[in-house]
Design an enzyme around this catalytic site. Sequence first.
Site: not given
Ligand code: KIV
Length: 259
Positions: A114, A177
């Site tokens: 991230e 997201e």
């Molecule tokens: O952890 C997860 O499931 C994610 C998705 C929502 C992209 O990062």
Amino acid sequence: MTTIKDLADLKKRGQKWAMLTSYEMMTAEIFDEAGIPVLLVGDSAGNNFFGEKNTIPVTVDELLPLTRAVARSVKAALVVADLPFGSYESGPDLALATSIRFFKEAGAHAVKLEGAHTDAIKKLVSSGIPVMGHIGLTPQSVHQLGGFKVQGRENPEALIAAAKAIEAAGAFAIVLEMVPEDLAIQITKELSIPTIGIGAGNGTDAQVLVWTDAFGLTKNPPKLAKAYRNLRAELISGAKEFAKEVSAGEFPSEAQTFK
Ligand code: KIV
């Protein structure tokens, strides 16, 4: 097996694709058989597998066996391991050490992290590890962001700049997201790597859903999710039927009995 080059080619051809999360063998096998090209062992395992409130407490040691189960169970899907909170932010060396564990101990084919940690992304890519970026609502920073809110409305330029920096660092794809649809479309047009939307409208190159949301297991699913089946209701009625047959002395019947 799906490769990052296949995903780049799909973008060139304008062909959209789907990604699902998976945390264990059964769903990995099933989604792979269904032709889902990319499976994400997300840190969403925190709130969809480990019973946590969010993704923050999830550890590398918890995600490794889930990733190994998924990687062992697919024939064609590309398996992406999410780097959990605390396992990469302090710098490229930690990001590389964590990713190597996911590759060697779990058989992951790529990792996701991230935020615009461009030095870490460069280090991973130069070490042979494909990286998927993730911007917009980044759940590991939920307290910094002040909740699960749509991102990029106030400062869309910052999100566009982050997306471009992540692409320039060598990421092969990027999750957007909870981003307004117009902004996701603009980022998708400006990047040559595939964008994968979740709560980002219909203009991205791909879409991802958390599998428990997608098939109706989640009790209170988020607005961004669509439930394609109602597995929660199916399992509740199946469990009740089993218990009823046991109390009535109807299970096991001859068919399940050894003589
Ligand atoms: O952890 C997860 O499931 C994610 C998705 C929502 C992209 O990062």
